[in-house]
Motif scaffolding. Structure first.
Motif, PDB file in Angstrom:
ATOM      1  N   ALA A  35      -3.020  -8.596  -6.121  1.00  0.00           N
ATOM      2  CA  ALA A  35      -2.555  -8.408  -7.508  1.00  0.00           C
ATOM      3  C   ALA A  35      -1.483  -7.315  -7.574  1.00  0.00           C
ATOM      4  CB  ALA A  35      -3.734  -8.061  -8.408  1.00  0.00           C
ATOM      5  N   PHE A  36      -1.710  -6.215  -6.860  1.00  0.00           N
ATOM      6  CA  PHE A  36      -0.750  -5.115  -6.894  1.00  0.00           C
ATOM      7  C   PHE A  36       0.549  -5.517  -6.218  1.00  0.00           C
ATOM      8  CE2 PHE A  36       0.252  -0.488  -5.785  1.00  0.00           C
ATOM      9  CZ  PHE A  36       0.755  -0.221  -7.041  1.00  0.00           C
ATOM     10  N   LYS A  37       0.447  -6.274  -5.139  1.00  0.00           N
ATOM     11  CA  LYS A  37       1.652  -6.767  -4.453  1.00  0.00           C
ATOM     12  C   LYS A  37       2.502  -7.585  -5.423  1.00  0.00           C
ATOM     13  CE  LYS A  37       1.562 -10.510  -2.211  1.00  0.00           C
ATOM     14  NZ  LYS A  37       1.147 -11.592  -1.336  1.00  0.00           N
ATOM     15  N   GLY A  38       1.863  -8.431  -6.214  1.00  0.00           N
ATOM     16  CA  GLY A  38       2.600  -9.244  -7.177  1.00  0.00           C
ATOM     17  C   GLY A  38       3.344  -8.387  -8.186  1.00  0.00           C
ATOM     18  N   THR A  39       2.684  -7.362  -8.672  1.00  0.00           N
ATOM     19  CA  THR A  39       3.327  -6.432  -9.609  1.00  0.00           C
ATOM     20  C   THR A  39       4.537  -5.768  -8.964  1.00  0.00           C
ATOM     21  OG1 THR A  39       1.267  -5.987 -10.784  1.00  0.00           O
ATOM     22  CG2 THR A  39       2.979  -4.296 -10.932  1.00  0.00           C
ATOM     23  N   LEU A  40       4.365  -5.312  -7.747  1.00  0.00           N
ATOM     24  CA  LEU A  40       5.448  -4.618  -7.044  1.00  0.00           C
ATOM     25  C   LEU A  40       6.617  -5.554  -6.737  1.00  0.00           C
ATOM     26  CD1 LEU A  40       3.173  -2.525  -4.693  1.00  0.00           C
ATOM     27  CD2 LEU A  40       4.577  -1.623  -6.582  1.00  0.00           C
ATOM     28  N   LYS A  41       6.314  -6.787  -6.377  1.00  0.00           N
ATOM     29  CA  LYS A  41       7.381  -7.755  -6.118  1.00  0.00           C
ATOM     30  C   LYS A  41       8.153  -8.053  -7.401  1.00  0.00           C
ATOM     31  CE  LYS A  41       6.190 -10.326  -2.026  1.00  0.00           C
ATOM     32  NZ  LYS A  41       7.529 -10.239  -1.494  1.00  0.00           N
ATOM     33  N   TYR A  42       7.453  -8.146  -8.517  1.00  0.00           N
ATOM     34  CA  TYR A  42       8.103  -8.411  -9.798  1.00  0.00           C
ATOM     35  C   TYR A  42       9.065  -7.284 -10.159  1.00  0.00           C
ATOM     36  CZ  TYR A  42       8.662  -9.782 -14.691  1.00  0.00           C
ATOM     37  OH  TYR A  42       9.187 -10.156 -15.901  1.00  0.00           O
ATOM     38  N   GLY A  94      10.305  -3.581  -2.863  1.00  0.00           N
ATOM     39  CA  GLY A  94       9.994  -4.250  -1.612  1.00  0.00           C
ATOM     40  C   GLY A  94       9.152  -3.460  -0.636  1.00  0.00           C
ATOM     41  N   GLU A  95       9.467  -2.192  -0.433  1.00  0.00           N
ATOM     42  CA  GLU A  95       8.724  -1.386   0.541  1.00  0.00           C
ATOM     43  C   GLU A  95       7.258  -1.260   0.124  1.00  0.00           C
ATOM     44  OE1 GLU A  95       8.464   3.183   2.261  1.00  0.00           O
ATOM     45  OE2 GLU A  95      10.145   2.631   0.967  1.00  0.00           O
ATOM     46  N   ALA A  96       7.017  -0.915  -1.118  1.00  0.00           N
ATOM     47  CA  ALA A  96       5.645  -0.770  -1.598  1.00  0.00           C
ATOM     48  C   ALA A  96       4.922  -2.116  -1.579  1.00  0.00           C
ATOM     49  CB  ALA A  96       5.633  -0.161  -3.000  1.00  0.00           C
ATOM     50  N   ALA A  97       5.621  -3.189  -1.931  1.00  0.00           N
ATOM     51  CA  ALA A  97       5.020  -4.528  -1.900  1.00  0.00           C
ATOM     52  C   ALA A  97       4.619  -4.905  -0.477  1.00  0.00           C
ATOM     53  CB  ALA A  97       5.974  -5.565  -2.483  1.00  0.00           C
ATOM     54  N   ASP A  98       5.434  -4.544   0.498  1.00  0.00           N
ATOM     55  CA  ASP A  98       5.113  -4.832   1.898  1.00  0.00           C
ATOM     56  C   ASP A  98       3.852  -4.083   2.342  1.00  0.00           C
ATOM     57  OD1 ASP A  98       7.329  -6.499   2.067  1.00  0.00           O
ATOM     58  OD2 ASP A  98       8.565  -5.030   3.133  1.00  0.00           O
ATOM     59  N   ILE A  99       3.709  -2.857   1.887  1.00  0.00           N
ATOM     60  CA  ILE A  99       2.518  -2.077   2.242  1.00  0.00           C
ATOM     61  C   ILE A  99       1.285  -2.685   1.575  1.00  0.00           C
ATOM     62  CG2 ILE A  99       1.418   0.200   2.130  1.00  0.00           C
ATOM     63  CD1 ILE A  99       4.380   1.330   2.031  1.00  0.00           C
ATOM     64  N   TYR A 150      -3.516   2.805   2.982  1.00  0.00           N
ATOM     65  CA  TYR A 150      -3.635   3.171   1.571  1.00  0.00           C
ATOM     66  C   TYR A 150      -2.875   4.468   1.298  1.00  0.00           C
ATOM     67  CZ  TYR A 150      -5.542   4.784  -2.830  1.00  0.00           C
ATOM     68  OH  TYR A 150      -5.666   5.262  -4.105  1.00  0.00           O
ATOM     69  N   ARG A 151      -3.010   5.452   2.174  1.00  0.00           N
ATOM     70  CA  ARG A 151      -2.287   6.723   1.978  1.00  0.00           C
ATOM     71  C   ARG A 151      -0.772   6.485   1.968  1.00  0.00           C
ATOM     72  NH1 ARG A 151      -6.785   8.731   4.670  1.00  0.00           N
ATOM     73  NH2 ARG A 151      -5.982   8.438   6.763  1.00  0.00           N
ATOM     74  N   VAL A 152      -0.311   5.599   2.830  1.00  0.00           N
ATOM     75  CA  VAL A 152       1.119   5.262   2.862  1.00  0.00           C
ATOM     76  C   VAL A 152       1.519   4.590   1.542  1.00  0.00           C
ATOM     77  CG1 VAL A 152       2.882   3.887   4.034  1.00  0.00           C
ATOM     78  CG2 VAL A 152       1.179   5.125   5.377  1.00  0.00           C
ATOM     79  N   LEU A 153       0.662   3.706   1.040  1.00  0.00           N
ATOM     80  CA  LEU A 153       0.940   3.040  -0.240  1.00  0.00           C
ATOM     81  C   LEU A 153       1.003   4.047  -1.383  1.00  0.00           C
ATOM     82  CD1 LEU A 153       1.393   0.463  -1.891  1.00  0.00           C
ATOM     83  CD2 LEU A 153      -1.105   0.239  -2.042  1.00  0.00           C
ATOM     84  N   VAL A 154       0.089   4.995  -1.393  1.00  0.00           N
ATOM     85  CA  VAL A 154       0.111   6.032  -2.435  1.00  0.00           C
ATOM     86  C   VAL A 154       1.424   6.801  -2.381  1.00  0.00           C
ATOM     87  CG1 VAL A 154      -0.947   8.196  -3.194  1.00  0.00           C
ATOM     88  CG2 VAL A 154      -2.397   6.235  -2.637  1.00  0.00           C
ATOM     89  N   GLY A 155       1.871   7.149  -1.187  1.00  0.00           N
ATOM     90  CA  GLY A 155       3.147   7.854  -1.044  1.00  0.00           C
ATOM     91  C   GLY A 155       4.315   7.025  -1.554  1.00  0.00           C
ATOM     92  N   ALA A 156       4.305   5.737  -1.232  1.00  0.00           N
ATOM     93  CA  ALA A 156       5.373   4.848  -1.704  1.00  0.00           C
ATOM     94  C   ALA A 156       5.340   4.746  -3.226  1.00  0.00           C
ATOM     95  CB  ALA A 156       5.226   3.468  -1.068  1.00  0.00           C
ATOM     96  N   CYS A 157       4.148   4.728  -3.804  1.00  0.00           N
ATOM     97  CA  CYS A 157       4.029   4.642  -5.265  1.00  0.00           C
ATOM     98  C   CYS A 157       4.473   5.934  -5.939  1.00  0.00           C
ATOM     99  CB  CYS A 157       2.599   4.281  -5.661  1.00  0.00           C
ATOM    100  SG  CYS A 157       2.203   2.565  -5.304  1.00  0.00           S
ATOM    101  N   GLN A 213       0.196  -5.554   3.548  1.00  0.00           N
ATOM    102  CA  GLN A 213      -0.571  -5.172   4.741  1.00  0.00           C
ATOM    103  C   GLN A 213      -2.047  -4.998   4.385  1.00  0.00           C
ATOM    104  OE1 GLN A 213       1.132  -1.742   6.755  1.00  0.00           O
ATOM    105  NE2 GLN A 213       3.197  -2.525   6.412  1.00  0.00           N
ATOM    106  N   LEU A 214      -2.307  -4.358   3.256  1.00  0.00           N
ATOM    107  CA  LEU A 214      -3.693  -4.190   2.817  1.00  0.00           C
ATOM    108  C   LEU A 214      -4.327  -5.527   2.456  1.00  0.00           C
ATOM    109  CD1 LEU A 214      -3.220  -0.932   0.757  1.00  0.00           C
ATOM    110  CD2 LEU A 214      -4.687  -1.191   2.777  1.00  0.00           C
ATOM    111  N   GLU A 215      -3.556  -6.387   1.812  1.00  0.00           N
ATOM    112  CA  GLU A 215      -4.046  -7.723   1.481  1.00  0.00           C
ATOM    113  C   GLU A 215      -4.464  -8.459   2.755  1.00  0.00           C
ATOM    114  OE1 GLU A 215      -2.493 -11.846  -0.669  1.00  0.00           O
ATOM    115  OE2 GLU A 215      -1.089 -10.192  -0.383  1.00  0.00           O
ATOM    116  N   ARG A 216      -3.612  -8.385   3.782  1.00  0.00           N
ATOM    117  CA  ARG A 216      -3.917  -9.040   5.066  1.00  0.00           C
ATOM    118  C   ARG A 216      -5.193  -8.475   5.684  1.00  0.00           C
ATOM    119  NH1 ARG A 216      -2.381 -13.893   6.493  1.00  0.00           N
ATOM    120  NH2 ARG A 216      -3.159 -13.480   8.546  1.00  0.00           N
TER     121      ARG A 216
END
Length: 120
Positions: free
Chosen positions: A66-73, A77-82, A102-109, A85-88
């Protein structure tokens, strides 16, 4: 939008050209979506963190998807890719690297939040 940011677009966490295309040039819609993101992303991150803490691959898959979809919209791109990775990790049932990812995603956010703040 306030105008141009200090961050060159090539280094920006959002691809502004792609975002403008997604929003069909509608600055009002763009601003509304960015404001919604700022209000919603902490809860979305919280759902991902809860799934990781519970070691629940299915919940991680769903919340990260769900979060990836929001980020792609938002053409983030970088945050969506991270998030992907969590989705996978959730799909594969392998949460070994989930905490660090997750820590990397928080930093990207956080970077994304700062960038969005320059736009509104």
């Amino acid at each position: 939008m306030k105008g141009e940011t200090e961050m060159p677009e090539k280094d920006a966490p959002i691809n502004m050209e792609e975002l403008r295309e997604i929003m069909d040039g509608d600055d009002e819609l763009l601003n509304e979506c960015l404001e919604d993101f700022l209000g919603d992303y902490p809860e979305m991150l919280g759902s991902i963190k809860d799934a990781i803490d519970a070691r629940d691959p299915s919940a991680l898959n769903g919340s990260a998807h769900a979060f990836k979809g929001t980020l792609k919209y938002l053409a983030a791109g970088e945050a969506a890719d991270i998030a992907f990775q969590l989705e996978r990790m959730g799909m594969d049932g392998n949460l070994e690297a989930a905490d660090e990812t997750y820590r990397v995603l928080v930093g990207a956010c956080e970077r994304l939040k700062g960038f969005v703040g320059t736009l509104l």
